[in-house]
Scaffold this motif. Sequence first.
Motif, PDB file in Angstrom:
ATOM      1  N   GLY A 113     -54.868  35.525 -24.975  1.00 38.70           N
ATOM      2  CA  GLY A 113     -53.979  35.652 -23.835  1.00 38.70           C
ATOM      3  C   GLY A 113     -52.754  36.483 -24.185  1.00 38.70           C
ATOM      4  O   GLY A 113     -52.765  37.304 -25.098  1.00 38.70           O
ATOM      5  N   GLU A 114     -51.662  36.227 -23.464  1.00 42.25           N
ATOM      6  CA  GLU A 114     -50.420  36.974 -23.683  1.00 42.25           C
ATOM      7  C   GLU A 114     -49.768  36.591 -25.015  1.00 42.25           C
ATOM      8  O   GLU A 114     -49.916  35.452 -25.480  1.00 42.25           O
ATOM      9  N   PRO A 115     -49.039  37.512 -25.635  1.00 39.92           N
ATOM     10  CA  PRO A 115     -48.401  37.215 -26.931  1.00 39.92           C
ATOM     11  C   PRO A 115     -47.242  36.228 -26.834  1.00 39.92           C
ATOM     12  O   PRO A 115     -46.817  35.661 -27.844  1.00 39.92           O
ATOM     13  N   VAL A 116     -46.693  36.043 -25.624  1.00 41.79           N
ATOM     14  CA  VAL A 116     -45.619  35.066 -25.405  1.00 41.79           C
ATOM     15  C   VAL A 116     -46.039  34.135 -24.285  1.00 41.79           C
ATOM     16  O   VAL A 116     -46.421  34.585 -23.204  1.00 41.79           O
ATOM     17  N   VAL A 117     -46.004  32.827 -24.542  1.00 50.26           N
ATOM     18  CA  VAL A 117     -46.369  31.849 -23.517  1.00 50.26           C
ATOM     19  C   VAL A 117     -45.092  31.302 -22.882  1.00 50.26           C
ATOM     20  O   VAL A 117     -44.042  31.210 -23.530  1.00 50.26           O
ATOM     21  N   ARG A 118     -45.194  30.931 -21.610  1.00 50.06           N
ATOM     22  CA  ARG A 118     -44.051  30.408 -20.869  1.00 50.06           C
ATOM     23  C   ARG A 118     -44.457  29.096 -20.216  1.00 50.06           C
ATOM     24  O   ARG A 118     -45.501  29.016 -19.574  1.00 50.06           O
ATOM     25  N   ILE A 119     -43.610  28.083 -20.374  1.00 54.59           N
ATOM     26  CA  ILE A 119     -43.927  26.777 -19.788  1.00 54.59           C
ATOM     27  C   ILE A 119     -42.697  26.238 -19.046  1.00 54.59           C
ATOM     28  O   ILE A 119     -41.551  26.580 -19.367  1.00 54.59           O
ATOM     29  N   THR A 120     -42.964  25.385 -18.060  1.00 54.87           N
ATOM     30  CA  THR A 120     -41.911  24.644 -17.352  1.00 54.87           C
ATOM     31  C   THR A 120     -42.296  23.179 -17.323  1.00 54.87           C
ATOM     32  O   THR A 120     -43.476  22.845 -17.152  1.00 54.87           O
ATOM     33  N   GLU A 121     -41.320  22.317 -17.488  1.00 53.84           N
ATOM     34  CA  GLU A 121     -41.596  20.882 -17.584  1.00 53.84           C
ATOM     35  C   GLU A 121     -40.361  20.095 -17.165  1.00 53.84           C
ATOM     36  O   GLU A 121     -39.410  19.936 -17.936  1.00 53.84           O
ATOM     37  N   HIS A 122     -40.335  19.620 -15.892  1.00 50.24           N
ATOM     38  CA  HIS A 122     -39.250  18.752 -15.410  1.00 50.24           C
ATOM     39  C   HIS A 122     -37.866  19.332 -15.727  1.00 50.24           C
ATOM     40  O   HIS A 122     -37.018  18.661 -16.339  1.00 50.24           O
ATOM     41  N   GLY A 123     -37.635  20.545 -15.307  1.00 51.09           N
ATOM     42  CA  GLY A 123     -36.339  21.178 -15.516  1.00 51.09           C
ATOM     43  C   GLY A 123     -36.216  21.962 -16.798  1.00 51.09           C
ATOM     44  O   GLY A 123     -35.251  22.710 -16.985  1.00 51.09           O
ATOM     45  N   TRP A 124     -37.183  21.788 -17.677  1.00 55.93           N
ATOM     46  CA  TRP A 124     -37.187  22.538 -18.935  1.00 55.93           C
ATOM     47  C   TRP A 124     -37.955  23.844 -18.727  1.00 55.93           C
ATOM     48  O   TRP A 124     -38.974  23.885 -18.045  1.00 55.93           O
ATOM     49  N   GLU A 125     -37.471  24.893 -19.347  1.00 59.59           N
ATOM     50  CA  GLU A 125     -38.160  26.175 -19.378  1.00 59.59           C
ATOM     51  C   GLU A 125     -38.130  26.696 -20.817  1.00 59.59           C
ATOM     52  O   GLU A 125     -37.103  26.588 -21.486  1.00 59.59           O
TER      53      GLU A 125
END
Length: 244
Positions: free
Chosen positions: A97-109
Amino acid sequence: MAITRAADFLATWEAGLGRAPAGRALLLHRAARPDLGGEPEALLSLPVGEREADLFALRRTLFGERMQVRLACGACGEDMEFELDAGEFARSLAVRGEPVVRITEHGWEAEFRVPGVADLTAAARADDPRRALLVRCLVTAARDGVPVPADELPATVQRRIAEAVEAADPGGDVTLSIACPECGEATRAELDIASYLWTELDAWARDLLLDIHLLATAYGWSEPEILALSPLRRRYYLELCADA
């Protein structure tokens, strides 16, 4: 070994004799990726899964598709032997996949860079490898828009990051799950292709040196002259020596 670069791989083996496993893996990866010019920095910056795919492809080129693996059952201790397909591993691990992953979790990014070989090597030397890898590869992290350091990421966010990295680079951790034919229980084990391939290369090199010794003794040929022969012709000359 069905190759025409016997001298090159013999030199790779010789260079790796005095090195630690990480150094041997780098030498094998260099042999697998001549397109990168043998530059350590370029090789070490690649995602771990890409290196694994490259090494499986090299193994297929050198020793064929089928890999014999032995593993003791974790439940009953039964010795299990089975085959793997090096070509299939090379193809499946090449999907990333992409070289940088992005996640969001209950206000966290959070943004996290998929670890490269150098990242795992450096983290392994730390007292807490998991934390060291998190600090090394975390690009940004924020809660409700406020930046926070890596040490303040909760376990749930760290778990989401690990899951995203695994999806982006599935070859970063090649783990087998084998059902025992005797007791039926599954045993999980990591497949270290660099170590596996080095063991095969070591056996091949020692056999080849013995062949060189026998042919040099019988015919007076130099090592480069013997290595220039195809494996088939070398074997034929060795048979003639045995019959003499």
